[in-house]
Scaffold this active site. Structure first.
Site, short mmCIF file in Angstrom:
data_model
loop_
_atom_site.label_atom_id
_atom_site.label_comp_id
_atom_site.label_asym_id
_atom_site.label_seq_id
_atom_site.Cartn_x
_atom_site.Cartn_y
_atom_site.Cartn_z
N ARG A 1 8.07 12.99 21.51
CA ARG A 1 8.98 11.92 21.06
C ARG A 1 9.74 11.27 22.21
NH1 ARG A 1 12.32 14.62 16.27
NH2 ARG A 1 11.61 16.55 17.23
N GLN B 1 3.06 30.04 27.60
CA GLN B 1 2.59 29.79 26.24
C GLN B 1 1.51 28.70 26.34
OE1 GLN B 1 5.33 27.92 23.50
NE2 GLN B 1 4.43 28.92 21.72
N ASN C 1 15.54 15.52 21.74
CA ASN C 1 14.14 15.34 21.38
C ASN C 1 13.62 13.93 21.64
OD1 ASN C 1 13.51 17.99 20.31
ND2 ASN C 1 14.94 17.50 18.66
N ARG D 1 22.49 4.67 55.10
CA ARG D 1 21.19 5.26 54.73
C ARG D 1 21.12 6.72 55.20
NH1 ARG D 1 16.87 1.02 56.77
NH2 ARG D 1 15.48 2.76 56.18
N TYR E 1 12.17 -0.58 66.09
CA TYR E 1 10.80 -0.43 65.60
C TYR E 1 9.90 -1.47 66.26
CZ TYR E 1 7.12 0.08 62.02
OH TYR E 1 5.94 0.31 61.35
#
Length: 457
Positions: A16, A73, A228, A333, A387
């Site tokens: 659900r 189970q 649920n 960051r 970078y």
């Protein structure tokens, strides 16, 4: 006090929920539902906890780790069948076992402790946790005798008109004498429409054997909520958030608008800190005393010192010192380490950097993969160019450096102690200490250029 054991039912898929994430792993205030349950059970002096897993077994084990043992189970054939799977670890042991569902994140240790005590005080073989509800339609009713002991649990569809007026319901949490439990489970039948084995049938078996079955009623219906679907998940989140906020306020934190403040379960906040509306505090965030956080700030898994202000900004997985002023609209960051007395102003982004004591980046800068010393002033629009399209490189800015506006520091590069970088410079080589570095084209003015351009048109 007898030995205590716990069985956590966490094998269901939760269809659900309509989700790829298994039900008990859906978070409530930043923590999976089953983790909330396990954390509360751990407070009860439990000898062994067995979590029944099925759908998402490996993910549940990864979440809970070594806090629990596990039983699989493989096919979900009801709650009694789930508890049977714990038999290899618990059957034959003297003591009391609590059975609690992994989708009840609001259940408190205090309530489970009271359930244990009531079970022991009444010398019962089974004790049911119950609650009273205004509209019990659809719930199993608790039918008691004149002595307050349980005669039976009757499902709504099977109840008489008189029994349907009972508003005490079964919450699905139980205490059992452990040996009695596993003996009774052998007699549970699946002779029903669903072909499943139901744990409440153990109560009927014990009553037929003449055993004492008691019930302990909680006064807090909210904590018995089983999740649920997404509607119940949102309700659990609302209740848990209110509970968390109230605890912080009682501990000396000011929350201006609790209904619009979102604090997760593992957050710690010092006294006299003020949290403004719209703020989200997540993960294992630790905030010191006398801080001001928000409005509309998001902080996740950060450590923040005392007297720090974070306005309308975001910070993640970083350390922020005392008397720091951040924002508005700053972005810290991960893996950043900001020392005391720092100013990180509007539209400044810090990433994986050390920012030394008393240094400032007041506006519109990007500081990434950098080591910034103390007493540094970084001017508006300055960037550590970290970078090259393939690799990240380190920029080192030593103590007492002044970086002029709109400067580009192309890593790897070091700006020596006390150096000045002129505004508009693009620095590609190391700058010695106490030097002035100018790296920009010489200005040239072409007089009457505009007039000549107009004549051409």
């Amino acid at each position: 006090m007898s030995n205590r054991y716990a069985v956590i039912l966490a094998a269901g898929q939760g269809t659900r929920m309509k989700s790829k994430l298994y039900k008990v792993l859906h978070p409530v205030c930043g923590k999976p539902m089953v983790q909330h349950v396990v954390d509360q059970v751990q407070m009860l002096n439990i000898e062994e906890m067995v979590t029944i897993i099925g759908h998402g077994a490996e993910q549940v084990k990864a979440q809970l780790g070594e806090t629990s043992s596990y039983a699989l189970q493989e096919v979900q054939l009801g709650t009694a069948h789930a508890v049977m799977q714990a038999g290899s670890r618990l059957a034959g042991k003297e003591g009391v076992t609590i059975v609690v569902c992994g989708d009840t994140p609001l259940m408190k240790a205090e309530t489970m402790e009271a359930l244990f005590k009531h079970h022991e005080d009444t010398n019962a073989k089974a004790t049911i946790l119950t609650a009273r509800i205004a509209d019990p339609t659809g719930y199993g009713r608790i039918v008691r005798n004149d002595h307050g002991l349980v005669e039976k649990i009757v499902e709504h569809k099977d109840a008489t008109e008189a029994e349907r007026t009972i508003n005490e319901i079964n919450t699905g949490t139980y205490c059992f004498d452990n040996i009695t439990l596993f003996d009774a489970l052998k007699h549970v039948s699946n002779d029903n429409v669903q072909g499943e084995y139901y744990l409440p049938d153990v109560i009927e078996i014990l009553k037929n054997q003449g055993e004492v079955v008691s019930a302990y009623q909680t006064n807090d219906l909210d904590e018995t909520l089983g999740v649920n679907d997404r509607v119940a998940l949102a309700e659990a989140e609302r209740i848990m958030r209110s509970r968390i906020n109230e605890q912080h306020m009682r501990n000396g934190v000011t929350i201006i608008d609790p209904a619009n403040t979102y604090i997760e379960a593992d957050v710690t906040i010092g006294q006299d800190t003020v949290i403004y509306p719209g703020t989200m505090l997540k993960g294992k965030t630790l905030i010191g005393e006398d801080c001001q956080i928000g409005p509309y700030s998001e902080i996740e898994s950060c450590q923040i010192g005392d007297h720090t202000v974070v306005r309308q900004s975001a910070a993640f997985c970083s350390s922020i010192g005392s008397r720091v002023n951040i924002g508005p609209f700053a972005h810290i960051r991960p893996d950043s380490n900001i020392y005391d007395d720092v100013k990180i102003g509007n539209f400044v982004e810090i990433k994986k950097s050390v920012f030394g004591q008393g240094s400032k980046a007041s506006h519109l800068s990007y500081i990434g993969d950098a080591e910034v010393g103390s007493g540094v002033n970084i001017g508006c629009g300055s960037i550590t160019v970290n970078y090259d399209g393939k690799n990240k490189y380190l920029t080192k800015i030593e103590d007492d450096v002044f970086i002029g506006c709109n400067s580009n520091l192309v890593a790897p590069v070091t700006i020596g102690k006390g150096a000045y970088v002129a505004a508009g410079s693009t620095i590609t080589k190391n700058v010695p200490g106490n030097a002035l570095s100018i790296a920009r084209a010489r200005q040239e003015n072409k007089e009457n250029y505009v007039d000549k351009l107009k004549l051409k048109k």
